[in-house]
Design an enzyme around this catalytic site. Structure first.
Site, PDB file in Angstrom:
ATOM      1  N   GLU A  38      -2.665   6.236   2.560  1.00 57.95           N
ATOM      2  CA  GLU A  38      -2.543   4.943   2.643  1.00 57.95           C
ATOM      3  C   GLU A  38      -3.412   4.583   3.898  1.00 57.95           C
ATOM      4  O   GLU A  38      -3.181   5.313   5.071  1.00 57.95           O
ATOM      5  CB  GLU A  38      -1.041   4.784   3.011  1.00 57.95           C
ATOM      6  CG  GLU A  38      -0.737   3.421   3.379  1.00 57.95           C
ATOM      7  CD  GLU A  38       0.817   3.338   3.751  1.00 57.95           C
ATOM      8  OE1 GLU A  38       1.685   4.089   3.210  1.00 57.95           O
ATOM      9  OE2 GLU A  38       1.054   2.112   4.355  1.00 57.95           O
ATOM     10  N   LYS A  72       0.895  -1.186  -0.204  1.00 56.49           N
ATOM     11  CA  LYS A  72      -0.014   0.086   0.179  1.00 56.49           C
ATOM     12  C   LYS A  72       0.960   1.428   0.073  1.00 56.49           C
ATOM     13  O   LYS A  72       0.514   2.113  -0.552  1.00 56.49           O
ATOM     14  CB  LYS A  72      -0.971   0.042   1.172  1.00 56.49           C
ATOM     15  CG  LYS A  72      -0.466  -0.089   2.777  1.00 56.49           C
ATOM     16  CD  LYS A  72      -1.743  -0.170   3.687  1.00 56.49           C
ATOM     17  CE  LYS A  72      -1.293  -0.630   5.037  1.00 56.49           C
ATOM     18  NZ  LYS A  72      -0.356  -1.949   4.910  1.00 56.49           N
ATOM     19  N   THR A  73       1.910   1.191   0.353  1.00 54.64           N
ATOM     20  CA  THR A  73       2.734   2.363   0.696  1.00 54.64           C
ATOM     21  C   THR A  73       3.321   2.889  -0.904  1.00 54.64           C
ATOM     22  O   THR A  73       2.978   3.902  -1.269  1.00 54.64           O
ATOM     23  CB  THR A  73       3.923   2.301   1.333  1.00 54.64           C
ATOM     24  OG1 THR A  73       3.645   1.831   2.614  1.00 54.64           O
ATOM     25  CG2 THR A  73       4.932   3.589   1.457  1.00 54.64           C
TER      26      THR A  73
END
Ligand code: EPU
Length: 777
Positions: free
Chosen positions: A184, A139-140
């Site tokens: 995020e 997700k980052t």
């Protein structure tokens, strides 16, 4: 699992007296952040500063981020003191902060609004059109990629991602010009349910954070809630079974992935070492080709999600593809720390078995000869919950060193350590896994195993990258040293000196270098001088006690090549610094030259024999020396005759700063039988009076009044032991290593002997053995 009320939907006693979105985005207040140094909190601090609040924060340690934020206006306190929050109208705390934190307690007691980081972030997001990127892995990278593509597409998005992103400038940014806010979403503590975004991008869902969630169902419940609270479109990875199942019944979804059923589909994927090319289709229609300059098929997946979202937001595919080509990784995501034809060092944040497997697969696909991995487990709870799973995550690593658990904010769980993971990996039949409980040594274990063609990977969410950085910096120097000694020489990193000393103790040499010629040795001396690197010369290591921390800098081992040559000219024998004294004695015998037989009993080489003016059988080295050839501190060669040299008992000052190359010994023609008799005498003396064991020869110089061995014997110290270091029962001046002794034990034993000699006989014993190196760190 903690009750929902604790996280986001406020129970009665937590009904906020303020309208948080308005408070944070339309007003200006003093706000205090507890635990501000963490990556998530520092991003929030940056946003609040940009939103023109007066921001203060406390943490037990400063970080690069707090330094940067202070320059932007953060008032930072390196302590958690209640009074710091007094002026604040709102207190925000990190999920790493314990509930008894004094700032938090005071804030709550004073009736101030106190909210979690995710609540504050979700409230800020409400002022914009929110896009939340969620999932267990990636997700980052994906949120950074989304913010980048939207930015390049001219949408001026604000963003908040969980790591430093070079291409975005900072990990968080408020842009008043744009409508969108890309964040995020962190599922680790359930705060994902705080978000009410317009769009959500869901990457994958599986078992993780089992310290917080009881099982997969509990995790899915949080994701289901996010999906329910998303007002616009949910973009989801159709290839992930859990995600696809959860999104299947929802209206207004768009899928992405490699599956034929995907709305946005990737195909014809061509994976390269550090990039991938692929085609993108929207249902039946080909949108075009894309190049992604971050490696691995998982990143192509992530990019497909970003493409789907960006196209739906109206950005032309061509523009999207152009921005993807420019996208650079977030820090610690397959980040290259060192790259050459010979070696590749990469750092990655992977800490979950699925991430580790994907990263190792990517590393393997690069096609270097071997993949060596160092892994630092993250959190005791994860190590415990996923231990068996970890066992099968490292199949693609040829060699693995696991260190201990990085606790994050957790207290230790008894019995949970890196060893557990190694045990699981070994159970699977992996043959190259070891445990290194001492974090600061992990780079040594990997560095010493390093061979040309290796790819080294550091894995973990803690601070393991620091160990890779040390290795990378040392590798730069090692490669320069290698260029100096050439193909015939050898350079090794972190060579254990216990392998190179007769006592068999001692930590590693930072750089172990074996030059083969005088010229290479001279160039090494100059290089070390120019680079301010300490240089130590080590021969056979027979009179050496290296401390357990090893030797910093370059350890030159003149061995082989020029240094192993013996030449006989008349009654003179010239031998290189690496030749064993014993070999000199036998070479003399072959040429029917006598007078050097005593050398048979000395385990060291010519260099060390000169350096110590070693002796045996009543003789000493310089009685037989005619000339010495050496290099000075500038690497210039000199030859000096015996009469120009100052020599003492067991000491030759010239070589304290200069470096022996060779020595010429004079001998006398003698009958072979006479020589053999003297050699036998020496052997017999050794056999009958000295131990056959790992030792450094005599430990102490003989005091004038009495031989040290006799003194130790008379003091009744034979067989005195510290750990596995023991005074020999054969000869009192020998300390022997009974197996696995440490330098620390040796030194303590030496100290005890010295103290006893001083206390009982008033004699100050002086060590003959050279004691070098750093204490154990
Ligand atoms: N002795 C004892 N008890 C002992 C050991 C020795 O009473 O446990 C007595 C011996 O009986 C002898 C005297 O002490 O009367 C001297 O002993 P030794 O003949 O063994 O000689 P050393 O002085 O201890 C020197 C060198 C050795 C070398 C031998 C043999 C020094 C510090 N040591 O030992 O060198 O091998 O002579 O020639 O000069 C070395 O330098 O590392 C080394 C082993």
């Amino acid at each position: 699992m903690k009750p929902v009320s604790e996280e986001c939907s406020a129970p009665a006693d937590r009904v906020l007296a303020i309208d948080l979105p308005r408070f944070l985005t339309q007003e200006h207040h003093p706000i205090h952040l507890v635990g501000v140094a963490g990556s998530g909190m520092s991003g929030l601090a940056a946003l609040l500063i940009e939103l023109e609040h007066t921001v203060s924060g406390s943490d037990k340690a400063s970080s690069m981020e707090t330094d940067r934020l202070q320059r932007l206006g953060l008032r930072f306190y390196e302590q958690h003191r209640p009074e710091h929050a007094c002026p604040a109208d709102l207190v925000v705390f990190s999920s790493a902060i314990k509930s008894d934190n004094p700032v938090l307690v005071t804030g709550r007691d004073s009736g101030k609004p106190v909210v979690r980081r995710a609540e504050a972030l979700a409230a800020i997001m409400r002022a914009k059109r929110g896009i939340v990127v969620a999932g267990m892995h990636g997700k980052t990278t994906t949120s950074a990629m989304t913010a980048h593509v939207l930015r390049e597409g001219g949408l001026h998005p604000s963003h908040y991602v969980g790591a430093e992103i070079p291409i975005l400038g900072t990990n968080a940014h408020w842009d008043p010009r744009g409508e969108h806010f890309v964040a995020e979403g962190d599922e680790s503590d359930g705060t994902l349910r705080c978000f009410h975004p317009e769009h959500a991008l869901i990457l994958n869902i599986e078992e993780e954070h089992l310290d917080f969630y009881s099982d997969l169902a509990a995790i899915e419940e949080v994701f289901a809630r996010l999906i329910e609270q998303t007002s616009g479109t949910v973009f989801y990875n159709i290839d992930d079974a859990n995600t696809a199942r959860l999104c299947a019944t929802r209206k207004n979804t768009i899928s992405f992935g490699f599956s034929d059923a995907a709305d946005y589909r990737g195909a014809e994927v061509d994976l390269h070492s550090f990039s991938s090319d692929f085609c993108v289709y929207f249902r039946e229609q080909k949108l075009g080709e894309a190049v992604l300059n971050v490696p691995g098929p998982h990143n192509v997946h992530n990019a497909l999600g970003v493409i789907a979202l960006a196209v739906e937001l109206g950005i032309p595919f061509k523009k999207i593809a152009a921005s993807l080509r420019k996208f650079e990784h977030a820090r610690r995501r397959f980040e290259i720390k060192y790259e050459s034809e010979r070696f590749l060092l990469v750092d990655d944040y992977a800490h979950h078995p699925t991430e580790i497997r994907a990263t190792l697969k990517t590393a393997r696909a690069i096609g270097r000869k071997r993949v060596l991995a160092m892994f630092q487990p993250h959190r005791y709870s994860r190590t415990q919950a996923l231990c068996t799973w970890f066992g099968s995550a490292f199949d693609d690593a040829d060699r693995l060193v696991v260190t201990d658990v990085y606790p994050a904010s957790e207290p230790p769980i008894p019995g949970i350590s890196g060893q557990m993971i190694v045990d699981e990996v070994l159970k699977r039949g992996h043959r190259g896994a070891t445990y290194q409980p001492r974090f600061e040594r992990i780079h040594c274990d990997i560095g010493n195993a390093l061979d040309v063609g290796d790819l080294v990977l550091s894995l973990g969410a803690g601070n393991i990258h620091e160990q890779l950085s040390i290795l990378a910096a040392d590798l730069v120097i090692a490669e320069k040293l290698r260029a100096i000694v050439g193909e015939s020489g050898d350079v090794r990193l972190y060579e254990p000196l216990s392998k190179h000393t007769t006592l068999r103790v001692g930590g590693p040499a930072q750089f172990w270098v074996e030059p083969q010629s005088e010229n290479a040795f001279a160039a090494l001396i100059r290089f070390c001088r120019d680079e301010s690197l300490p240089l130590f010369v080590m021969g056979r290591g027979s009179n050496l006690l290296v401390r357990d921390g090893g030797i910093r800098g370059v350890v030159v081992h003149p061995y082989g090549g020029d240094f192993d040559k013996i030449e006989i000219n008349g009654s003179e024998i010239t031998a290189g610094a690496g030749v064993k004294l014993r070999e000199v004695a036998y070479a003399a015998r072959t040429a029917n030259l006598g007078g050097l037989e005593w050398m048979e009993g000395i385990p060291g080489a010519v260099g060390g024999g000169l350096r110590m003016n070693a002796g045996a059988m009543g003789a000493q080295t310089f009685e037989n020396v005619a000339r010495v050839r050496y290099l000075d501190t500038e690497g210039n060669p000199h030859v000096k005759n015996r009469d120009e040299l100052e020599v003492f008992y067991r000491r030759f000052p010239l070589l304290e700063n200069n470096f022996a190359i060779s020595a010429t010994f004079h001998a006398q023609p003698a009958e072979r039988a006479k020589i053999d008799e003297r050699l036998r005498e020496s052997q017999e003396k050794r056999r009958t009076t000295q131990p056959v064991a790992k030792s450094a020869g005599c430990i102490f110089k003989n005091p004038d009044s009495i031989p040290a061995g006799k003194l130790v014997d008379e003091l009744g110290l034979k067989n005195l032991r510290v750990g596995n270091a023991r005074v020999s029962e054969v000869h009192g001046n020998f300390i022997v290593n009974d197996g696995g002794a440490t330098a620390t034990e040796m030194l303590e034993l030496i100290d005890r002997i010295k103290q006893t000699a001083k206390a009982k006989r008033g004699i100050e014993l002086e060590t003959e053995v050279q004691i070098v190196g750093e204490p154990r760190s």
